[in-house]
Design an enzyme around this catalytic site. Structure first.
Site, PDB file in Angstrom:
ATOM      1  N   THR A 228       0.817  -1.176   0.000  1.00 45.41           N
ATOM      2  CA  THR A 228       0.000   0.000   0.000  1.00 45.41           C
ATOM      3  C   THR A 228       0.872   1.254   0.000  1.00 45.41           C
ATOM      4  OG1 THR A 228      -1.499  -1.337   1.240  1.00 45.41           O
ATOM      5  CG2 THR A 228      -1.940   1.020   1.178  1.00 45.41           C
ATOM      6  N   THR A 246      -3.454   0.110  -2.988  1.00 48.22           N
ATOM      7  CA  THR A 246      -2.940  -1.078  -2.300  1.00 48.22           C
ATOM      8  C   THR A 246      -2.761  -2.305  -3.189  1.00 48.22           C
ATOM      9  OG1 THR A 246      -3.310  -2.515  -0.384  1.00 48.22           O
ATOM     10  CG2 THR A 246      -5.277  -1.833  -1.561  1.00 48.22           C
ATOM     11  N   GLU A 267      -5.683  -8.719  -3.085  1.00 49.40           N
ATOM     12  CA  GLU A 267      -6.807  -8.083  -2.407  1.00 49.40           C
ATOM     13  C   GLU A 267      -7.879  -9.046  -1.894  1.00 49.40           C
ATOM     14  OE1 GLU A 267      -5.764  -5.152  -1.088  1.00 49.40           O
ATOM     15  OE2 GLU A 267      -7.919  -4.860  -1.281  1.00 49.40           O
ATOM     16  N   SER A 299     -11.764  -2.497   2.942  1.00 50.47           N
ATOM     17  CA  SER A 299     -10.420  -1.965   3.128  1.00 50.47           C
ATOM     18  C   SER A 299     -10.321  -1.232   4.455  1.00 50.47           C
ATOM     19  CB  SER A 299     -10.139  -1.000   1.970  1.00 50.47           C
ATOM     20  OG  SER A 299      -8.955  -0.294   2.186  1.00 50.47           O
ATOM     21  N   GLY A 320      -0.367   0.259   5.869  1.00 45.97           N
ATOM     22  CA  GLY A 320      -0.253  -0.386   7.183  1.00 45.97           C
ATOM     23  C   GLY A 320      -1.366  -1.360   7.534  1.00 45.97           C
ATOM     24  N   GLY A 321      -2.147  -1.795   6.522  1.00 43.68           N
ATOM     25  CA  GLY A 321      -3.205  -2.774   6.808  1.00 43.68           C
ATOM     26  C   GLY A 321      -4.153  -2.224   7.864  1.00 43.68           C
TER      27      GLY A 321
HETATM   28  O1  DON Z   1      -7.048  -2.070   1.830  1.00 44.78           O
HETATM   29  C1  DON Z   1      -6.521  -2.509   2.854  1.00 44.78           C
HETATM   30  O2  DON Z   1      -6.923  -2.237   3.962  1.00 44.78           O
HETATM   31  C2  DON Z   1      -5.265  -3.371   2.745  1.00 44.78           C
HETATM   32  N1  DON Z   1      -5.210  -3.957   1.430  1.00 44.78           N
HETATM   33  C3  DON Z   1      -4.050  -2.524   3.042  1.00 44.78           C
HETATM   34  C4  DON Z   1      -2.763  -3.330   3.115  1.00 44.78           C
HETATM   35  C5  DON Z   1      -1.584  -2.533   3.527  1.00 44.78           C
HETATM   36  O3  DON Z   1      -1.681  -1.384   3.905  1.00 44.78           O
HETATM   37  C6  DON Z   1      -0.274  -3.226   3.516  1.00 44.78           C
HETATM   38  N2  DON Z   1       0.771  -2.261   3.615  1.00 44.78           N
HETATM   39  N3  DON Z   1       1.601  -2.110   4.314  1.00 44.78           N
END
Ligand code: DON
Length: 417
Positions: A228, A246, A267, A299, A320-321
């Site tokens: 992301t 992302t 995803e 998301s 950051g998920g």
């Molecule tokens: O959309 C979301 O919430 C996830 N796909 C985000 C994943 C993410 O931020 C990974 N990065 N560090």
């Protein structure tokens, strides 16, 4: 945006050490995750830190898109390459799927907070709703918090109270996220009820100042009827863009469309594959975010713009998920409640709590040992999170713009005259 990207793909760029390290980590990680034979290593396995890495197929793809627009990606040569690669891996994507896909415009979540107007991501991201809930409950409880804070004897106890306060807010938000949030084209997401001041007041009143609210008892609230990348931009005329996009994991699902030079995302992990079963970021979900044809996954992305008296005042977001939501919340608290400058607001230590695992507070980069002991006494389990977002924040203070990139990441912030 396209031309610099074409140049970077064609001429290459010098690989930073951090990218090589992420690749090494990811290569190991993806190997044990799938039975398909991935072509990830063939394309990305050989780049080395300090050396130039070129992506000629990607340069061609970007040129085709620059010439023929989105149509090229969804129906043109790029679509053919994509489907060809997927079919060779026994994948499911067809030309018909791509042709049917459309980017959708959805109205953002908007709410007021401390006299400001905050604009953030609507479903299928949970980000905007979650941030509205965090800030809304925080505001309601702030006088109470201040009073309790002042009555504590030591700074350790005061800091522990703040972390506990944040965790109590966060666990309620993640309970609602798991139950109610999903693609609003498929499920009715009760957005207005979830961010309504009366609902948040009631929800906030259930917060337990003395001890940890029992995880199992934090249920979704009763309602009637969220690699992301983020960038934040403001131009000289005051137009603002807050954009998070992302691939889910650093290199998506490890499949490269080899003739077109790009990676496929991962995803599907953002759906709830089974009620109560955690995804890669440890968040759970239920029916609202179950997999269905043509449905979009939930998301946590929270690209956010704050306006004050009709003028853009801040632009913020992060990868950051599941920690995206809580990072954006803390950046806004730091800037607007604790009056920190932009750089301090993004660099300050952060904590994160997402209801499950039970009583777990993660932190980055560190927490004072005394504060940790206070929290452990309450029954929390403290765990260092090796990565907790990469905030990109623009903030107007005293009529001057400040641009800040999180020290945790490789972002760059600047003001161009
Ligand atoms: O959309 C979301 O919430 C996830 N796909 C985000 C994943 C993410 O931020 C990974 N990065 N560090």
């Amino acid at each position: 945006v396209k031309w610099p990207a074409i140049e970077l793909a064609e001429q290459g760029f010098v690989v930073p050490k951090a990218l090589e390290q992420t690749r090494d980590w990811y290569q190991d990680w993806i190997e044990n995750r799938t039975q398909a034979v991935l072509n990830f290593s063939k394309y990305f396995g050989s780049f080395k830190a300090g050396e130039v890495f070129k992506q000629p197929e990607l340069a061609q793809t970007l040129k085709r898109i620059a010439k023929d627009g989105a149509q090229e990606f969804y129906q043109g040569q790029t679509a053919k390459y994509l489907v060809e690669e997927y079919q060779s891996l026994n994948g499911l994507i067809t030309m018909k799927d791509l042709k049917r896909y459309e980017a959708k415009w959805r109205s953002p979540i908007q709410f007021s907070w401390q006299g400001l107007n905050v604009i953030s991501a609507p479903p299928p991201s949970s980000g905007g709703v979650a941030i509205a809930q965090l800030l809304g409950m925080q505001q309601k409880l702030w006088p109470d918090f201040r009073r309790r804070h002042q009555n504590l004897a030591s700074s350790e106890e005061q800091q522990a109270l703040q972390v506990h306060f944040y965790a109590e807010l966060m666990k309620r938000v993640y309970a609602d996220r798991a139950e109610y949030l999903g693609d609003s084209d498929f499920v009715e997401v009760p957005v207005q009820s979830l961010i309504h001041p009366d609902y948040l007041k009631k929800r906030a009143s259930e917060l337990n100042w003395q001890e940890i609210s029992k995880t199992e008892s934090v249920r979704p609230g009763p309602i009637e009827s969220p690699e992301t990348t983020h960038f934040s931009i403001v131009d000289a005329d005051g137009n603002a863009v807050s954009n998070t996009y992302t691939l889910n994991m650093p290199f998506g699902n490890g499949v490269v469309i080899s003739k077109a030079g790009f990676l496929m995302n991962n995803e599907m992990d953002d759906f709830s594959s089974k009620p109560g079963v955690a995804n890669l970021f440890g968040v759970i979900g239920a029916e609202a975010n179950a997999i269905a044809p043509r449905k979009r996954m939930l998301s946590s992305m929270s690209p956010t713009i704050v306006t004050k008296n009709g003028k853009v005042d801040a632009v913020v977001g992060t990868p950051g998920g599941s920690t995206i939501i809580t990072s954006v919340f803390q950046a806004l608290m730091n800037a607007y409640v604790f009056n920190k400058a932009a750089q301090e607001s993004v660099d300050a230590p952060r904590v994160h709590h997402q209801l499950w695992p039970k009583n777990r507070i993660s932190y980055n980069p560190s927490i004072d040992e005394g504060v940790k002991s206070e929290l452990e006494l309450m029954g929390y389990e403290l765990k260092e999170h090796f990565y907790m977002g990469d905030l990109q924040m623009l903030l107007r203070q005293d009529d001057e713009w400040q641009a800040a990139s999180d020290k945790r990441g490789r972002g760059k912030a600047g003001i161009v005259e």
